[in-house]
Design an enzyme around this catalytic site. Structure first.
Site, PDB file in Angstrom:
ATOM      1  NE  ARG A 169      -2.161  -0.092   3.731  1.00 52.24           N
ATOM      2  CZ  ARG A 169      -2.632   1.065   4.155  1.00 52.24           C
ATOM      3  NH1 ARG A 169      -3.686   1.604   3.612  1.00 52.24           N
ATOM      4  NH2 ARG A 169      -2.061   1.703   5.148  1.00 52.24           N
ATOM      5  NE  ARG A 173      -2.584  10.627   6.212  1.00 52.61           N
ATOM      6  CZ  ARG A 173      -1.715  10.672   7.196  1.00 52.61           C
ATOM      7  NH1 ARG A 173      -1.093  11.804   7.468  1.00 52.61           N
ATOM      8  NH2 ARG A 173      -1.452   9.610   7.907  1.00 52.61           N
ATOM      9  NE  ARG A 246      19.108  -4.201   3.732  1.00 54.60           N
ATOM     10  CZ  ARG A 246      20.246  -3.982   3.067  1.00 54.60           C
ATOM     11  NH1 ARG A 246      20.963  -4.996   2.589  1.00 54.60           N
ATOM     12  NH2 ARG A 246      20.665  -2.754   2.871  1.00 54.60           N
ATOM     13  NE  ARG A 277      15.349   6.191   9.875  1.00 58.30           N
ATOM     14  CZ  ARG A 277      14.463   5.555  10.625  1.00 58.30           C
ATOM     15  NH1 ARG A 277      13.216   6.006  10.684  1.00 58.30           N
ATOM     16  NH2 ARG A 277      14.795   4.489  11.312  1.00 58.30           N
ATOM     17  CD  GLU A 298      18.301   4.434  10.528  1.00 56.77           C
ATOM     18  OE1 GLU A 298      17.931   4.557  11.698  1.00 56.77           O
ATOM     19  OE2 GLU A 298      17.505   4.343   9.575  1.00 56.77           O
ATOM     20  CE1 TYR A 346      11.141  -4.613   7.926  1.00 60.10           C
ATOM     21  CE2 TYR A 346       9.978  -3.224   9.469  1.00 60.10           C
ATOM     22  CZ  TYR A 346      10.909  -3.378   8.480  1.00 60.10           C
ATOM     23  OH  TYR A 346      11.624  -2.300   8.038  1.00 60.10           O
ATOM     24  CG  ASP A 348       6.170  -1.040  14.271  1.00 60.78           C
ATOM     25  OD1 ASP A 348       7.378  -0.929  13.998  1.00 60.78           O
ATOM     26  OD2 ASP A 348       5.256  -0.583  13.566  1.00 60.78           O
TER      27      ASP A 348
HETATM   28  P1  FAD Z   1      15.381  -6.676  20.767  1.00 63.30           P
HETATM   29  O1  FAD Z   1      15.070  -5.299  21.148  1.00 63.30           O
HETATM   30  O2  FAD Z   1      16.294  -6.923  19.600  1.00 63.30           O
HETATM   31  O3  FAD Z   1      15.989  -7.426  22.042  1.00 63.30           O
HETATM   32  C1  FAD Z   1      16.614  -8.677  21.958  1.00 63.30           C
HETATM   33  C2  FAD Z   1      17.750  -8.690  22.967  1.00 63.30           C
HETATM   34  O4  FAD Z   1      18.311 -10.004  22.979  1.00 63.30           O
HETATM   35  C3  FAD Z   1      18.884  -7.749  22.598  1.00 63.30           C
HETATM   36  O5  FAD Z   1      19.137  -6.858  23.668  1.00 63.30           O
HETATM   37  C4  FAD Z   1      20.070  -8.669  22.347  1.00 63.30           C
HETATM   38  O6  FAD Z   1      21.304  -8.123  22.779  1.00 63.30           O
HETATM   39  C5  FAD Z   1      19.698  -9.890  23.157  1.00 63.30           C
HETATM   40  N1  FAD Z   1      20.327 -11.102  22.693  1.00 63.30           N
HETATM   41  C6  FAD Z   1      20.335 -11.613  21.435  1.00 63.30           C
HETATM   42  N2  FAD Z   1      21.077 -12.742  21.384  1.00 63.30           N
HETATM   43  C7  FAD Z   1      21.549 -12.944  22.642  1.00 63.30           C
HETATM   44  C8  FAD Z   1      22.383 -13.927  23.223  1.00 63.30           C
HETATM   45  N3  FAD Z   1      22.919 -14.913  22.496  1.00 63.30           N
HETATM   46  N4  FAD Z   1      22.682 -13.864  24.537  1.00 63.30           N
HETATM   47  C9  FAD Z   1      22.165 -12.840  25.305  1.00 63.30           C
HETATM   48  N5  FAD Z   1      21.384 -11.855  24.795  1.00 63.30           N
HETATM   49  C10 FAD Z   1      21.072 -11.921  23.478  1.00 63.30           C
HETATM   50  N6  FAD Z   1       9.180  -0.061  16.501  1.00 63.30           N
HETATM   51  C11 FAD Z   1       8.188   0.840  16.688  1.00 63.30           C
HETATM   52  O7  FAD Z   1       7.137   0.497  17.248  1.00 63.30           O
HETATM   53  N7  FAD Z   1       8.349   2.150  16.293  1.00 63.30           N
HETATM   54  C12 FAD Z   1       9.488   2.595  15.716  1.00 63.30           C
HETATM   55  O8  FAD Z   1       9.598   3.776  15.387  1.00 63.30           O
HETATM   56  C13 FAD Z   1      10.546   1.662  15.500  1.00 63.30           C
HETATM   57  N8  FAD Z   1      11.685   2.071  14.926  1.00 63.30           N
HETATM   58  C14 FAD Z   1      12.712   1.168  14.771  1.00 63.30           C
HETATM   59  C15 FAD Z   1      13.892   1.625  14.206  1.00 63.30           C
HETATM   60  C16 FAD Z   1      14.954   0.755  14.038  1.00 63.30           C
HETATM   61  C17 FAD Z   1      16.210   1.263  13.413  1.00 63.30           C
HETATM   62  C18 FAD Z   1      14.824  -0.601  14.444  1.00 63.30           C
HETATM   63  C19 FAD Z   1      15.962  -1.556  14.264  1.00 63.30           C
HETATM   64  C20 FAD Z   1      13.637  -1.056  14.996  1.00 63.30           C
HETATM   65  C21 FAD Z   1      12.568  -0.181  15.164  1.00 63.30           C
HETATM   66  N9  FAD Z   1      11.373  -0.590  15.749  1.00 63.30           N
HETATM   67  C22 FAD Z   1      10.360   0.318  15.926  1.00 63.30           C
HETATM   68  C23 FAD Z   1      11.166  -1.996  16.173  1.00 63.30           C
HETATM   69  C24 FAD Z   1      11.502  -2.254  17.638  1.00 63.30           C
HETATM   70  O9  FAD Z   1      12.843  -1.920  17.896  1.00 63.30           O
HETATM   71  C25 FAD Z   1      11.293  -3.738  17.933  1.00 63.30           C
HETATM   72  O10 FAD Z   1       9.992  -4.142  17.613  1.00 63.30           O
HETATM   73  C26 FAD Z   1      11.546  -4.128  19.385  1.00 63.30           C
HETATM   74  O11 FAD Z   1      12.576  -3.393  19.993  1.00 63.30           O
HETATM   75  C27 FAD Z   1      11.904  -5.607  19.409  1.00 63.30           C
HETATM   76  O12 FAD Z   1      12.019  -6.058  20.733  1.00 63.30           O
HETATM   77  P2  FAD Z   1      12.588  -7.505  21.017  1.00 63.30           P
HETATM   78  O13 FAD Z   1      12.566  -7.698  22.485  1.00 63.30           O
HETATM   79  O14 FAD Z   1      11.891  -8.485  20.163  1.00 63.30           O
HETATM   80  O15 FAD Z   1      14.086  -7.512  20.440  1.00 63.30           O
END
Ligand code: FAD
Length: 365
Positions: A169, A173, A246, A277, A298, A346, A348
Site C-alpha cells: 500500500r 492523503r 538487514r 536518515r 543511519e 517485522y 513494531d
Molecule cells: P530486541 O530489542 O532486539 O531485544 C533482543 C535482545 O536479545 C537484545 O538486547 C540482544 O542483545 C539480546 N540477545 C540476542 N542474542 C543474545 C544472546 N545470544 N545472549 C544474550 N542476549 C542476546 N518499533 C516501533 O514500534 N516504532 C518505531 O519507530 C521503530 N523504529 C525502529 C527503528 C529501528 C532502526 C529498528 C531496528 C527497529 C525499530 N522498531 C520500531 C522496532 C523495535 O525496535 C522492535 O519491535 C523491538 O525493539 C523488538 O524487541 P525484542 O525484544 O523483540 O528484540
C-alpha cells in the site's frame, strides 16, 4: 534453580520477566549487551535522550497496549511528522497535500488526483517488480523523488530487482495532514525508553554482557524453561541455513550547537547520499543541554555474521527456512521463541508487547 531463564533484555524478554515475576516465578534475565532495553535503549548524552539503535516512535491502535506501556513511564504528546530531503529540497511525509504542493505547486486535491493518474500509466501492463508497482500506485514523480533512492538504499538493491510484494500500500492523503501514523495512540517517553525497562525489571536478577552461547549448557541447567529472543537460526546453529537480516550502522556526533536541522528525523531520499536518515535526538522530547546537540546518520547495511541483525527479510525464501526452525522450536517444550528475532517478524514495539502478553496468557502458571 530459576523457573525461567530469559535471553534478551529487550521489550519481549522484559515484559515476560515482569509478568512472570508478578505471578510468583523466579526469573533470570541475561543480555549480551552491556545495557537493558534491546533496540529500544536510550542513553543520556548531555541530558539528551539518544536513541542508540535508531529513532523509536511508539504508536498503536490497541488501547490495552497503550495503557500497559503507560504504567512504566510517562509519554509526551509526540506526533511523528518527518521531512524528506531530496537534492536539497524538503518535502513533508507521508504523501499528503503539503507534499503535493511542494512537488507540483497544486492546491486542489482533484488536480492532484489527475496528476497522479496521468503519471500512473494505463494499468494494462503486467507488474513484475517494486518499481512498476510503486509507479502504478503513485505515479513517476513521487516515485523518483521520495521512494526510489530511499528504498534502494534500504534494501541494497535496485527497485527494478526488488519484489513488488514489498510495497502493498502507498497511501496518498488528499488532506493537509503530516501525521505519519494513523494510530489512535502515539507518544515519546518523556524520560527516554530505558526508564520503561528499569521499571519492568525492578527486583529481577539481570546479568549484562552475558552471551547465552558463551556456555549454553550451563545456562540451560539454570532454569526449567528458556525464553529466547535472539535470532532463531543462531539458536539451532543454522542447521536449516542462515536467515537473512538487514542491518544498520549508526554514526553519532555531538555538535557544539543548539540546533542542527530543526527536526528529529530527516529522510534522505536520493541515492547519491549514502545514509537514509539523519536523527537529531533532542527534538523528540526537548530535553538536554542548550549548547549541544546529538546527531546520528543511519546507514543501511547487508546483514552478515558480524553485523547486528535488525530487520528480518520476510521474503519467500527466508520465510520457508524460518518455518523449519519454527516447527523444530515448537517441539521443544521447555523453550519459547519470542520477539522480532525469535519470531522472525517485522514487529513494531506494540506488536512485540502484544506477542509477549499473548504467550504469557498461554503459560500454565
Ligand atoms: P530486541 O530489542 O532486539 O531485544 C533482543 C535482545 O536479545 C537484545 O538486547 C540482544 O542483545 C539480546 N540477545 C540476542 N542474542 C543474545 C544472546 N545470544 N545472549 C544474550 N542476549 C542476546 N518499533 C516501533 O514500534 N516504532 C518505531 O519507530 C521503530 N523504529 C525502529 C527503528 C529501528 C532502526 C529498528 C531496528 C527497529 C525499530 N522498531 C520500531 C522496532 C523495535 O525496535 C522492535 O519491535 C523491538 O525493539 C523488538 O524487541 P525484542 O525484544 O523483540 O528484540
Amino acid at each position: 534453580m530459576y523457573d525461567y531463564l530469559i535471553v534478551g533484555a529487550g521489550i519481549y524478554g522484559s515484559v515476560f520477566a515482569h509478568e512472570l515475576t508478578k505471578r510468583g516465578k523466579k526469573c533470570l534475565v541475561i543480555d549480551k549487551r552491556n545495557h537493558i532495553g534491546g533496540n529500544m535503549y536510550t542513553g543520556r548524552v548531555h541530558g539528551i535522550n539518544v536513541h542508540k539503535y535508531g529513532p523509536h516512535i511508539f504508536h498503536t491502535n490497541d488501547e490495552k497496549i497503550w495503557n500497559y506501556i503507560n504504567k512504566f513511564t510517562a509519554f509526551n504528546q509526540f506526533v511523528y511528522n518527518p521531512v524528506a530531503n531530496y537534492e536539497g529540497r524538503l518535502y513533508n511525509l507521508p504523501f499528503n497535500m503539503h507534499t503535493f504542493y511542494q512537488l507540483w505547486g497544486i492546491k486542489d486535491p482533484n488536480l492532484v488526483l489527475d496528476k497522479i493518474k496521468e503519471q500512473k500509466g494505463n494499468g494494462n501492463n503486467i507488474i513484475s517488480n517494486l518499481e512498476e508497482q510503486a509507479i502504478s500506485m503513485v505515479g513517476s514523480d513521487i516515485y523518483e523523488v521520495l521512494i526510489k533512492g530511499y528504498t534502494e538504499k534500504q534494501w541494497g538493491k535496485k527497485c527494478s530487482e526488488l519484489p513488488k510484494s514489498i510495497i502493498k500500500r502507498l497511501p496518498v492523503r488528499l488532506t493537509f495532514n503530516n501525521n505519519y501514523f494513523n494510530d489512535k495512540f502515539q507518544g515519546m517517553p518523556t524520560n527516554g525508553y530505558t526508564e520503561i525497562f528499569i521499571n519492568l525489571l525492578k527486583g529481577i536478577e539481570v546479568r549484562l554482557a552475558t552471551d547465552y552461547f558463551s556456555d549454553s549448557d550451563y545456562f540451560n541447567c539454570l532454569a526449567r524453561k528458556i525464553v529466547y529472543t535472539g535470532p532463531i537460526d543462531r539458536f539451532f546453529d543454522y542447521k536449516y541455513g542462515k536467515l537473512e537480516y538487514r542491518s544498520l550502522e549508526f554514526e553519532t556526533n555531538v555538535l557544539n550547537i543548539n540546533n542542527y536541522q530543526g527536526i528529529y528525523v530527516m529522510n534522505y531520499t536520493s541515492s547519491e547520499i549514502p545514509y537514509t536518515r539523519v536523527i537529531e535526538h533532542k527534538h523528540f522530547d526537548n530535553h538536554g543541554d542548550e549548547n549541544v546537540t546529538v546527531v546520528t546518520k543511519e546507514y543501511p547495511k547487508t546483514g552478515t555474521i558480524n553485523t547486528e541483525p535488525y530487520y528480518p527479510v520476510n521474503d519467500e525464501k527466508n520465510n520457508k527456512i524460518f518455518l523449519q526452525y519454527k516447527k523444530e522450536s515448537e517441539m521443544l517444550h521447555n523453550v519459547i521463541m519470542g520477539g522480532r528475532l525469535g519470531e522472525y517478524k517485522y514487529y513494531d514495539m506494540h506488536q512485540v508487547i502484544a506477542s509477549a502478553l499473548n504467550m504469557i496468557s498461554k503459560e500454565s502458571l
